[in-house]
Design an enzyme around this catalytic site. Structure first.
Site, PDB file in Angstrom:
ATOM      1  N   ASP A 314       1.058  -1.174   0.095  1.00  0.00           N
ATOM      2  CA  ASP A 314       0.010  -0.174   0.072  1.00  0.00           C
ATOM      3  C   ASP A 314       1.102   1.194   0.104  1.00  0.00           C
ATOM      4  O   ASP A 314       2.057   1.091   0.477  1.00  0.00           O
ATOM      5  CB  ASP A 314      -1.044  -0.068   1.219  1.00  0.00           C
ATOM      6  CG  ASP A 314      -1.883   1.187   1.532  1.00  0.00           C
ATOM      7  OD1 ASP A 314      -2.331   1.649   0.379  1.00  0.00           O
ATOM      8  OD2 ASP A 314      -1.818   1.783   2.455  1.00  0.00           O
ATOM      9  N   ASP A 510      -1.729  -0.999   6.218  1.00  0.00           N
ATOM     10  CA  ASP A 510      -1.979  -0.221   7.281  1.00  0.00           C
ATOM     11  C   ASP A 510      -3.541   0.078   7.641  1.00  0.00           C
ATOM     12  O   ASP A 510      -3.446   0.436   8.767  1.00  0.00           O
ATOM     13  CB  ASP A 510      -1.076   0.751   7.582  1.00  0.00           C
ATOM     14  CG  ASP A 510      -1.554   2.179   6.894  1.00  0.00           C
ATOM     15  OD1 ASP A 510      -2.058   2.135   5.943  1.00  0.00           O
ATOM     16  OD2 ASP A 510      -1.452   3.255   7.642  1.00  0.00           O
ATOM     17  N   ASP A 514      -7.302  -2.117   3.851  1.00  0.00           N
ATOM     18  CA  ASP A 514      -6.050  -3.048   3.495  1.00  0.00           C
ATOM     19  C   ASP A 514      -6.333  -4.564   4.244  1.00  0.00           C
ATOM     20  O   ASP A 514      -5.829  -5.384   3.424  1.00  0.00           O
ATOM     21  CB  ASP A 514      -4.902  -2.668   3.856  1.00  0.00           C
ATOM     22  CG  ASP A 514      -4.349  -1.349   3.249  1.00  0.00           C
ATOM     23  OD1 ASP A 514      -4.511  -1.330   2.056  1.00  0.00           O
ATOM     24  OD2 ASP A 514      -3.751  -0.442   3.913  1.00  0.00           O
TER      25      ASP A 514
END
Length: 786
Positions: A314, A510, A514
């Site tokens: 990410d 995080d 996700d």
């Protein structure tokens, strides 16, 4: 029922009790044998063998039900063989070995629940429905399409819908992006977003079960459920060791005509190196990782991490800090940076907005004294204004007709180029400056990416909910192989599944958005320091410190532990093969074989414990003096970075023909000679020599030393221009072109040089990292700055 309980024994953590019972039986039998109570000794050893045999059979049956023939089958055959031929001591020794190995594995594999409690906790349970003038609170399940809903400040949007008026939303739970977004009437809004502005009304377009947030929860649950059980390293090695053992035992029986010979082969073939050495190495790796702030929830996850070749990341909070920071302060003519930033921060210290916090943090970091504002008024989506020392100061949006000045247009262009948000600052109605903010790249990200490449990752992919422009910029700086922008949670899951089909895939994220992708990956890694509980629940690995380089550390540890485990297993199995050959020809009875096998166990376990120390090839040892120097020069970088802008300001004044250009040039040169060059010389004489040992060579800093020389050369050249200008009563036209080249060139060189030092050297030490703000959704007030 009893058999079913045996099959599920591993899930109720009976392994420590089993290990304790077998050790007790072996010890008690040994004491009885020493007192010449041989029958009692045999009784204890038989009991220990049977205690281990029952769950071992259950483990074999469970493996067979999943289509696997594991290492436990050899142990079961050995236990049965020792009972059949009366070699009870050998059976008890094997029982201790088997139970001990399972206890080690159980300790490594106890992991937190993946029930995604945090996702469910964040999900709204009620909605405020308006019918006419009456507003009632109803359970979420009762919300129907076309219902009129009211969402208060700080509340979570309950279902997907369409806005009936403007709204400022915090969509970080869905997209991961920390900046608030402004929506207008008629635009769609998704469940799970937080109202960061004033109350608004919306028309429901979906029920709760069909809304975005419920879909995220379902994705995470499905991704967790679809992951196949991970095959243990020991089981993979046993795939060839098992048939070889059975063939050798069978041949020994046929040739000798006695089952004792076959049992002796089975006893020495009992895969102690697989049952003990591999788990010990893995558990050692888990222990070492935990000391670095990396929680690996299972030995299987560590094994997979050590064999991964694809990494999916990410962006926000993983490759970037995860919160906005001030990158530049631009001012109108006649105003300076400290004046503008101090005024903005004085007003913003009364605001809970995420950008306001960044502005206040920057002002305090520069040592500015803030004034307590009066008559503070915050307008969601517009900004905040207050009276500061008798003057009206406004931070936020400005009317379009107030942005016609050349400096304001330049600020707008700079913001577009840098993909930054703008907080405009005006005093008594006149625009005086602009604060540019963006989510900056983590200082340790480039070095971490390089380390991951060296560690064996050959494909790096970024998945982000952010826009394409900032995503591509980050990917370019880091040298990623693929980037996918504007990804929904479902898109991320699909991309991770596709990558996982081709290779062992690690996903790092995080945020709540996700969590499904983390669950879908071969190994999910959560940046847990930012408090994203849902992603941590869904992950196999949690980085408890706010340092991305710990991921590279974890992969180094995983690969080293796996290497040690394989090495220990290979050596131990080779010794077992030799012992099998000796036993097959009748030179090694079962009891003696069991004792020999225990000796082999001790040797391979001691080797496996090397995983506690880590791979010396990847260890970077820093002396206390070196780490202190890194801290000192990192702090000096923070002080010098803003002053470097003087060089560009000076060049801009030359271009515009500003009469004060020479005065500004002298000020810039004083900064170079009084502060910057002494800093660079100190680095050259103190820091770089101390880095030679941890970096392996003094040549490692050679390119930085060459840059120091170029910085000195350009500074001297600027000094010569100043001397010529003073002699000629001003800067001459023939000097301008070369001066511009020196100033712009030195500015760009210093920017690059600082970044290189910070990435390559400062990240070697555990320097203080900026702490993540704790934003309470109920206290957020929105403000759009663009």
């Amino acid at each position: 029922m009893i058999f079913r309980n045996l099959l599920t024994a591993r899930h109720v953590s009976v392994e420590p009790l089993l290990a304790g019972a077998t050790v007790f039986a072996l010890t008690a039998g040994g004491i009885a044998w020493l007192t010449k109570s041989f029958a009692v000794a045999d009784g204890f050893w038989i009991a220990g063998t049977v205690i281990a045999l029952a769950p071992a059979v259950a483990w074999v049956v469970a493996a067979l039900r999943h289509g696997r023939v594991g290492v436990d089958l050899i142990a079961v055959l050995s236990l049965l063989g020792t009972l059949a031929v009366g070699e009870y001591l050998a059976g008890s020794l094997i029982a201790v070995m088997l139970a001990g190995g399972r206890a080690l594995e159980a300790a490594a594999e106890r992991r937190a629940s993946k029930d995604l409690r945090a996702l469910l906790a964040h999900a709204p349970r009620f909605a405020r429905r308006r019918i006419g003038a009456e507003v009632t609170v109803v359970p979420l399940a009762e919300v129907a399409v076309d219902d009129l809903l009211l969402v208060g400040t700080g509340e979570v949007v309950p279902v997907d819908g369409r806005l009936l008026g403007p709204a400022v939303l915090d969509e970080s739970m869905l997209t991961g992006e920390p900046l608030h977004v402004e929506r207008t009437a008629g635009e769609p809004v998704r469940s799970g977003a937080v109202n960061a502005g004033s109350s608004f009304e919306m028309r429901a377009t979906a029920t709760a079960a069909e809304s975005t947030y419920a879909g995220i929860v379902r994705l995470a649950e499905q991704a967790s459920a679809e992951n196949a059980p991970i095959v243990r390293l020991a089981d993979r090695l046993a795939a060839w060791f098992l048939p070889l053992t059975l063939v050798t035992a069978g041949v020994a029986w046929l040739v000798s005509g006695t089952a004792v010979r076959a049992v002796a082969v089975l006893v020495v073939a009992t895969p102690c190196p697989l049952l003990l050495a591999a788990p010990v190495a893995i558990v050692s790796g888990l222990s070492r990782a935990s000391r670095l702030g990396v929680v690996v929830r299972s030995g299987a996850a560590l094994e997979n991490l050590g064999s991964a070749t694809t990494l999916v990341l990410d962006k926000t909070g993983t490759l970037t800090i995860g919160r906005p920071a001030v990158v530049e302060v631009l001012t109108a003519p006649g105003h300076d940076v400290d004046e503008v930033l101090g005024a903005a921060a004085s007003v913003d210290q009364m605001s809970a907005h995420v950008l306001a916090e960044a502005i206040v943090t920057e002002a305090l970091a520069r040592g500015l004294q803030l004034t307590l504002p009066e008559q503070v008024v915050e307008e969601p989506g517009e900004g905040v204004h207050a009276t500061v020392a008798g003057r009206k100061v406004r931070v936020g949006k400005l009317p379009t007709n107030a942005l016609d000045a050349a400096w304001a247009k330049a600020a707008l262009n700079r913001a577009r180029l840098d993909s930054a948000a703008i907080a405009w600052v005006s005093v008594d109605g006149d625009p005086v400056g602009a604060v540019l903010l963006r989510d900056p790249l983590r200082r340790d990200a480039p070095r971490t990416i390089r380390r991951l490449r060296i560690a064996g990752i050959n494909r790096l992919v970024m998945l982000t909910g952010d826009r394409a422009e900032p995503a591509r910029e980050v990917a370019t700086v880091l040298g990623l192989d693929e980037v996918y922008a504007q990804q929904s949670p479902a898109d991320k899951v699909a991309a991770v599944r596709e990558e996982r089909e081709a290779a062992v895939t690690v996903m790092v994220g995080d945020g709540v958005n996700d969590a499904p992708a983390l669950a879908a990956a071969s190994v999910g890694v959560a940046m847990g320091a930012r408090g994203a509980t849902a992603s941590s629940e869904a992950a196999d690995v949690v980085l408890t410190t706010n340092r991305l380089d710990r991921l590279a550390d974890a992969m180094d540890i995983a690969r080293w532990s796996r290497r040690i485990a394989l090495q220990s297993a290979a050596v131990g199995m080779s010794l077992s093969l030799i012992a099998m050959a000796i036993a097959a020809i009748g030179w090694l009875p079962p009891a003696a074989g069991a004792l020999l096998q225990e000796g082999i166990d001790v040797a391979v376990i001691l080797n496996a414990l090397r995983a506690l120390k880590g791979n010396p090839a990847t260890e970077v040892e820093l002396a206390a003096e070196t780490e202190e120097l890194l801290r000192r020069f990192a702090a000096e970088h923070d002080e010098l970075r803003d002053a470097i802008g003087l060089l560009r300001d000076c060049a801009d004044s030359l271009v515009s023909g500003d009469p004060a250009a020479l005065q500004l040039l002298v000020k810039a040169y004083s900064f170079l000679t009084d502060k910057l060059l002494p800093h660079e010389r100190a680095e050259e004489l103190q820091l770089y020599p101390s880095l030679a040992r941890p970096l392996g060579s003094g040549e490692a800093t050679a390119t930085m030393s060459r840059t120091h020389a170029e910085i000195q050369r350009l500074s001297d050249r600027i000094g010569t221009h100043i001397a010529l200008a003073k002699a000629g009563n001003g800067i001459q036209q023939d000097q301008v072109e070369d001066l511009l080249a020196c100033l712009y060139g030195l500015y760009a060189l210093l920017q690059l040089h600082f970044v290189q030092e910070e990435e390559n050297y400062f990240t070697l030490a555990d320097l203080d990292q900026p702490t993540e703000p704790n934003h309470d959704a109920n206290n957020k007030l929105g403000r759009s700055q663009m």
